[in-house]
Design a protein around this motif. Sequence first.
Motif, short mmCIF file in Angstrom:
data_model
loop_
_atom_site.label_atom_id
_atom_site.label_comp_id
_atom_site.label_asym_id
_atom_site.label_seq_id
_atom_site.Cartn_x
_atom_site.Cartn_y
_atom_site.Cartn_z
N UNK A 283 -5.29 -21.73 -10.29
CA UNK A 283 -4.55 -22.91 -9.84
C UNK A 283 -4.03 -22.68 -8.39
N UNK A 284 -4.63 -21.77 -7.41
CA UNK A 284 -4.53 -21.65 -6.15
C UNK A 284 -5.39 -22.59 -5.57
N UNK A 285 -5.05 -23.17 -4.29
CA UNK A 285 -5.86 -24.03 -3.38
C UNK A 285 -5.44 -23.47 -1.90
N UNK A 286 -6.71 -23.51 -1.19
CA UNK A 286 -6.59 -23.01 0.11
C UNK A 286 -7.23 -24.12 1.12
N UNK A 287 -6.20 -24.28 2.01
CA UNK A 287 -6.53 -25.39 3.34
C UNK A 287 -6.47 -24.90 4.46
N UNK A 288 -6.94 -25.49 5.38
CA UNK A 288 -6.57 -25.29 6.82
C UNK A 288 -5.01 -25.39 7.11
N UNK A 289 -4.32 -24.46 7.76
CA UNK A 289 -3.08 -24.40 8.18
C UNK A 289 -2.81 -24.86 9.57
N UNK A 290 -3.63 -25.31 10.22
CA UNK A 290 -3.47 -25.56 11.66
C UNK A 290 -3.90 -24.26 12.38
N UNK A 291 -3.62 -23.97 13.83
CA UNK A 291 -4.24 -23.03 14.54
C UNK A 291 -3.83 -21.62 13.96
N UNK A 292 -4.83 -20.75 13.89
CA UNK A 292 -4.78 -19.39 13.56
C UNK A 292 -4.31 -18.95 12.11
N UNK A 293 -4.56 -20.12 11.24
CA UNK A 293 -4.23 -19.59 9.78
C UNK A 293 -4.61 -20.63 8.83
N UNK A 294 -4.64 -20.09 7.52
CA UNK A 294 -5.01 -20.94 6.37
C UNK A 294 -3.56 -20.82 5.42
N UNK A 295 -3.61 -21.90 4.48
CA UNK A 295 -2.24 -21.91 3.89
C UNK A 295 -3.04 -21.84 2.46
N UNK A 296 -2.31 -21.19 1.44
CA UNK A 296 -2.52 -21.18 0.20
C UNK A 296 -1.29 -21.79 -0.81
N UNK A 297 -1.70 -22.93 -1.48
CA UNK A 297 -0.68 -23.49 -2.22
C UNK A 297 -1.01 -22.89 -3.51
N UNK A 298 0.32 -22.29 -4.10
CA UNK A 298 0.37 -21.87 -5.43
C UNK A 298 0.56 -23.01 -6.49
N UNK A 299 0.36 -22.54 -7.75
CA UNK A 299 0.56 -23.32 -8.95
C UNK A 299 1.89 -24.09 -8.81
N UNK A 300 3.11 -23.12 -8.36
CA UNK A 300 4.77 -23.57 -8.32
C UNK A 300 4.71 -24.67 -7.27
N UNK A 301 3.97 -24.76 -6.33
CA UNK A 301 4.15 -25.75 -5.22
C UNK A 301 4.59 -25.07 -3.91
N UNK A 302 4.72 -23.72 -3.98
CA UNK A 302 5.03 -22.97 -2.81
C UNK A 302 3.68 -22.57 -2.02
N UNK A 303 3.94 -22.23 -0.84
CA UNK A 303 2.74 -22.02 -0.06
C UNK A 303 3.01 -20.56 0.73
N UNK A 304 1.93 -19.87 1.25
CA UNK A 304 1.86 -18.92 2.03
C UNK A 304 0.69 -18.85 2.88
N UNK A 305 0.82 -18.10 4.09
CA UNK A 305 -0.07 -18.33 5.04
C UNK A 305 -1.03 -16.93 5.17
N UNK A 306 -2.13 -17.25 5.50
CA UNK A 306 -3.08 -16.38 5.77
C UNK A 306 -3.74 -16.24 7.27
N UNK A 307 -3.27 -15.44 7.99
CA UNK A 307 -3.55 -15.16 9.39
C UNK A 307 -5.06 -15.06 9.74
N UNK A 308 -5.45 -16.30 10.66
CA UNK A 308 -6.91 -16.05 11.22
C UNK A 308 -6.80 -16.05 12.77
N UNK A 309 -6.37 -14.94 13.32
CA UNK A 309 -6.11 -14.79 14.91
C UNK A 309 -7.26 -15.26 15.48
#
Length: 643
Positions: A283-309
């Motif tokens: 149930x996770x979804x990955x989207x662009x998070x703006x500059x230098x990162x991706x966002x991971x949206x978790x099933x509970x609605x929280x998000x985490x960042x993945x750095x893409x320097x």
Amino acid sequence: MPYGSWPTPVTSALVVRAAARLGEVVVDGGDVWWSESRPAEGGRSALVRRSTDGAVADVLPSPWNARTRVHEYGGAAWAVAGGTVWFTHFDDQRLYRLDPGAAAPVALTPEPDLPAGVRYADLTPTGDGGLLAVRETHAASGAAADVVNEIVRIAADGTTEVLVTGPDFVSDPRPGPDGQLAWLQWDHPDMPWDAARLVVRAADGTETVVAGGRSPDGRGESAVQPTWDADGTLWFCCDRTDTWSLWRRRPGGPAELVLDPGHDLAGPQWVFGARSFALLPGGRVVVPGGDDRLLVRRPDGSTAELALPGYTAVRYLAADGEGVVCAGGGPRTEPVVLRAGLDGAVEVLRPARDLGLDPAWFSVPEHVTFPTEDRGTGIAEAHAYVYPPTNPGVTAPEGERPPLVVMVHGGPTGAHDRTFNPEIQYFTSRGFCVAHVDHRGSAGYGRRYRDVLQGHWGVADLDDVVACARYLADAGRVDAARMAIRGGSAGGFTTLAALCLRPGTFTAGASHFGVADLAALAADTHKFESRYLDGLVAPWPDGADVYTARSPITHVGALDTPLAVFQGSEDRVVPPEQAEVLVAALRDRGVPHAYLLFEGEQHGFRRAENIRAALDGELSFYAQVWGFDLPADEGIAPIPVVR
């Protein structure tokens, strides 16, 4: 040394070498596939596969060219499943299949009566050896009104069944569970970013509009990129909240907003095949998070960042186990293929070409917001990315200010993506300041900003490019006597209109396949854009007087600014007749100008020799107009400038 004459290794030859453009990225059984356009090979679109063992190889040798002409802009001209590849070959627009281990592709569709008259795009494998596709059928009349766009199913033996017909346009055919089918459709005069409707057809034939379209009061809403999850949830992007945000529709439920990051996740559908999010297990979804990162949206609605320097632009996201692959680029790197894991690991699968340049040569943009005319639009500011002159070995004479090149993107519903652009560095490394303007109407800033251009093309965009140039000149950052404007296609229209209708700011210009006559464009262009100007300018032909008032060709009598014109002979989007009329008017008035017509080129230049000739010709034109010398060691032949 004087600005403009700085020696640089960023030559037109290097620009071409660095100009291979990445297309779609796909994961198939652990292998990663992508397409890339290669100017050095005549602009053909090659397919490349990186196997699980790390080996990288071309799948289709020259002269195979996986490129479609549907909507003239193409996209999603190939698909792969289980190692089998389907693709549209550019020369004849027929569908071909290449099975694993086969010596050569085989044709799936017959030769049409009209050469290249039946075209295929948005290919989607169905899992049974066949695929879904958007089919565009042209008539012998050549009239845009006679073109038919449909969704078809093509079986493994080439048997074709029409699934959706009737709407003016269709895209994104996506088979779902339990015999469901999702797709997008829209009708004239809307474009897909205006009011594309997401439709789902159940196995019993019942159809439901999930999102998009127009409300009774005329308000538009655009849904894009439908994607089925394994549990029957349909995910998509929609701009109902102003930005293209992430939505979903669970089985039997309504559409619901899942994630609004405050910026556009998707972009305008100029080409097929865009993917701005990826669905991962659990149930996770990955989207662009703006500059230098991706966002991971978790099933509970929280998000985490993945750095893409270093990667400010990410697209074509595809799930790959516990991570994603995508195309990513930034100010200091051309687009590459990346694998980003949820553990934070980032691996470059297809690296940027080694240009042999120290990063000190690369100009990094600064985002600026500047004031502009409101004119009742409710928005009185616009945006630009400003690239300062950058050359580690040269400085300018004290007190001299650099010349400015204002670049205008196409569309006009486009945007600057800040990915390394060798053409920009070609100018900045020679001592130019470059401002890439995201005028009102550009994508990326939400629907409200984008819709400012409705009815205001040729007004709001002119306000913004002029305001940007004056903003930089007033700040002392550029030489107000040496400011040029250049653009291609719709950007070419803004270039020409700024010179004709707003004289006095720019002292040179360059139009690359630019629109000179709005009425001619409305009356003679391809189907996809044949009603585009109804919204941007006025309904055609009822608003013919508005077209006349805003067309650069109408005001060519006021054009006294030196201008370079570059055009392809086979351009169906902006036919060469428009360039010919403009050049004739310049010649009649005795205005210094240059004109290069490239035989065989269409809308946008793909052949290496033509890309080089246009770029070097434009630089030579500025040198002659503004009186600076070109580096002798490059051997740039002066472009003929005539009156």
